[in-house]
Design a protein around this motif. Structure first.
Motif: not given
Length: 242
Positions: A112-116
């Motif tokens: 995805g485009q975001r990581t935690p």
């Protein structure tokens, strides 16, 4: 795809030996193998686009990994397990590297485009999004001699066509690009103490689940983002009362 690439490479030394042309050929081979397993029945146009995207992402990732200190792969898609109280979890760790000093770097691939947000999620009193901390807990379990495994860093590899990057959290002195050393975020806390606190949090969570504990507790607004009974909590009324 990343799994196949590193099964073929095995170490940063082998990667460093490749020219860019050889790296391109290796990635193309890994992409083709992955496509044969995952894109069966997909239209030729879509399959070609997916392979082109995957090839570009992997080339970027390998270029980033060329900058790391020497390491070799000790686990790819490695199965593991963890149990505490009555909770038993089966795991599959995307990748485990071992540095020249014998420490482990635990990596999880994210498409995805975001990581935690590890700073907000892992350093709070009640940590959340504990996938990588759980992997670290498993890898730190004492061996027959009572020695715990050494963890240098927990690393997310974001494999996205818009941006491919490495980021994560590690002990002071780690030189992996994209990894933030704990000392920059919490100078008063040691890396070993943080690893131990994650293990205690996971054990407490397992005990709570085993005992049926379901207290209405939250430490941040986003803790309730998936709450099924949010309208019944009267949060707005509590805010007004405050």
């Amino acid at each position: 795809m990343a799994q196949k690439v590193w099964e073929m490479l095995g170490s940063s030394e082998r990667l460093a030996q490749l020219s860019q042309i050889q790296q391109d050929e290796l990635v193309a081979q890994a992409v083709a193998m992955a496509a044969d397993q995952t894109l069966d029945g997909v239209s030729p146009v879509l399959a070609r686009m997916e392979k082109e995207r995957g090839h570009a992402v992997m080339m970027t990732l390998l270029d980033l990994e060329r900058e790391r200190s020497p390491f070799h792969i000790v686990g790819v898609e490695q199965a593991a397990g963890w149990q505490h109280a009555s909770v038993k979890v089966n795991l599959r760790v995307d990748r485990i590297d071992e540095t020249g000093q014998g420490a482990k770097v635990v990596m999880d691939y994210k498409s995805g485009q975001r990581t935690p947000d590890f700073q907000k999620d892992w350093l709070r009193p009640q940590p959340v999004n504990l996938q990588l901390p759980l992997y670290a807990t498993v890898l730190r379990q004492p061996d027959v001699a009572g020695q715990r495994g050494q963890i240098e860093a927990l690393l997310f590899a974001k494999l996205n066509a818009k941006k491919t990057e490495l980021n994560g959290l590690g002990e002071n002195g780690t030189d992996i690009a994209g990894v933030t050393s704990l000392g920059k975020l919490a100078p008063e806390q040691s890396w070993e103490a943080l690893l131990e606190s994650w293990e205690r949090s996971l054990q407490q969570l397992a005990r709570d689940i085993s005992d049926g504990v379901a207290d209405n507790r939250s430490w941040a607004v986003n803790d309730l983002i998936y709450c099924d009974v949010l309208p019944f909590l009267r949060l707005a009324q509590e805010s007004e009362d405050d």
